[in-house]
Structures are given as structure tokens and as C-alpha cells.
Motif scaffolding. Sequence first.
Motif, mmCIF file in Angstrom:
data_model
loop_
_atom_site.group_PDB
_atom_site.id
_atom_site.type_symbol
_atom_site.label_atom_id
_atom_site.label_comp_id
_atom_site.label_asym_id
_atom_site.label_seq_id
_atom_site.Cartn_x
_atom_site.Cartn_y
_atom_site.Cartn_z
ATOM 1 N N ASP A 42 0.901 -1.221 0.021
ATOM 2 C CA ASP A 42 0.029 -0.023 -0.020
ATOM 3 C C ASP A 42 1.029 1.375 0.041
ATOM 4 O OD1 ASP A 42 0.995 -0.728 2.514
ATOM 5 O OD2 ASP A 42 -0.878 0.337 3.538
ATOM 6 N N VAL A 43 2.136 1.238 0.308
ATOM 7 C CA VAL A 43 2.824 2.399 0.360
ATOM 8 C C VAL A 43 4.384 2.103 0.310
ATOM 9 C CG1 VAL A 43 3.244 2.524 2.934
ATOM 10 C CG2 VAL A 43 3.442 4.690 1.830
ATOM 11 N N ILE A 46 9.263 7.360 -0.652
ATOM 12 C CA ILE A 46 9.269 8.167 -1.810
ATOM 13 C C ILE A 46 10.719 8.130 -2.612
ATOM 14 C CG2 ILE A 46 10.078 10.322 -0.614
ATOM 15 C CD1 ILE A 46 7.626 10.382 -3.504
ATOM 16 N N ALA A 49 10.400 5.879 -5.437
ATOM 17 C CA ALA A 49 9.606 6.044 -6.446
ATOM 18 C C ALA A 49 9.898 5.904 -7.746
ATOM 19 C CB ALA A 49 8.979 7.456 -6.418
ATOM 20 N N ALA A 54 3.762 1.806 -6.309
ATOM 21 C CA ALA A 54 3.136 1.860 -5.022
ATOM 22 C C ALA A 54 1.785 2.906 -5.311
ATOM 23 C CB ALA A 54 3.843 1.979 -3.763
ATOM 24 N N PRO A 55 0.714 2.477 -4.455
ATOM 25 C CA PRO A 55 -0.503 3.357 -4.748
ATOM 26 C C PRO A 55 -0.025 4.495 -4.105
ATOM 27 C CG PRO A 55 -1.176 0.986 -4.045
ATOM 28 C CD PRO A 55 0.570 1.006 -3.951
ATOM 29 N N HIS A 56 0.753 4.424 -3.068
ATOM 30 C CA HIS A 56 1.037 5.900 -2.410
ATOM 31 C C HIS A 56 2.500 5.824 -1.989
ATOM 32 C CE1 HIS A 56 -3.262 6.421 -1.561
ATOM 33 N NE2 HIS A 56 -3.232 5.315 -1.322
ATOM 34 N N TYR A 57 3.089 6.991 -1.838
ATOM 35 C CA TYR A 57 4.636 7.154 -1.396
ATOM 36 C C TYR A 57 4.514 8.275 -0.269
ATOM 37 C CZ TYR A 57 5.358 5.090 -6.035
ATOM 38 O OH TYR A 57 5.428 4.364 -7.155
ATOM 39 N N ALA A 58 5.585 7.817 0.557
ATOM 40 C CA ALA A 58 5.524 8.631 1.710
ATOM 41 C C ALA A 58 7.032 9.234 2.028
ATOM 42 C CB ALA A 58 5.153 7.437 3.039
ATOM 43 N N ASP A 95 4.633 5.511 7.951
ATOM 44 C CA ASP A 95 3.090 5.378 8.158
ATOM 45 C C ASP A 95 2.824 5.098 9.610
ATOM 46 O OD1 ASP A 95 0.516 4.733 7.569
ATOM 47 O OD2 ASP A 95 1.043 2.582 7.745
#
Length: 123
Positions: A42-43, A46, A49, A54-58, A95
Motif C-alpha cells: 500500500d505504500v 518516496i 519512486a 506503489a499506490p502511495h509514497y511517503a 506510516d
Amino acid sequence: MKNLVSSSTPSSPLPGGPPRRSFALLGPSVVFDPLTNAVRRDVADIRLADRVFAPHYAAPMPRRVAVEASLLGSTEQEAPILAMLRPGEIFEVLDLAGGNAWGIAVAHNLVGYVDAGALELAQ
């Protein structure tokens, strides 16, 4: 033949390819070791990248370990302890959920879960 690409244009990731205007995968995602690379379904970090979808980057949020804490491989009851984090070490949070922080224990170069209550703002 003249080169029509100006020197201020970002270079191409491929020889002779178009200039880079944004991050894009150039092939299939690489399978990363989840113990040393912050990638979940899910994450992802970054900083990965351009190498993994990934659906999201942090972006990492640096936190200081306030009290000794276990770095766990998962949030399960019987999760393996990957390392013991000592006060003062940096943990890069990617997260926060359910009282747990998932991220990178920098000194150990390991990815895992730690009790969020054991962390404080890094200064």
C-alpha cells in the motif's frame, strides 16, 4: 546533426530518450527485500519512486527513539524482533496506524514496526 535539447532540460534516463519531466517506471517493478527496503503493497518510501510502483509514497519523518523499543517484523502478536532500538537512535516514520509506526531504523538499516509511543520528535 545538432543536439536540440538545451542544457537546462533534465537529462533522459535512457540514452537518446526524451528528457525526464517526471518520475516514471521504465520497466517492471523490482522485487525489493522488505527487511531493508521500505516497500509494502500500500505504500513505499518516496526515495524508491523511480524504482517501484506503489499506490502511495511517503516522505520519511525522522523521529528519535525516546525509550528502548523492539523493531518488529510485523504487527502480529508473535512478530519476530528484528532489532532493539536504543534511546537517541533515529527512526524514519513512513506510516502511523493503530499505535504502531512503520519505517526505517536508520542505525540498523532495517525496516519494521515500532511502538509509536517510544518515539519523539527529532531535533
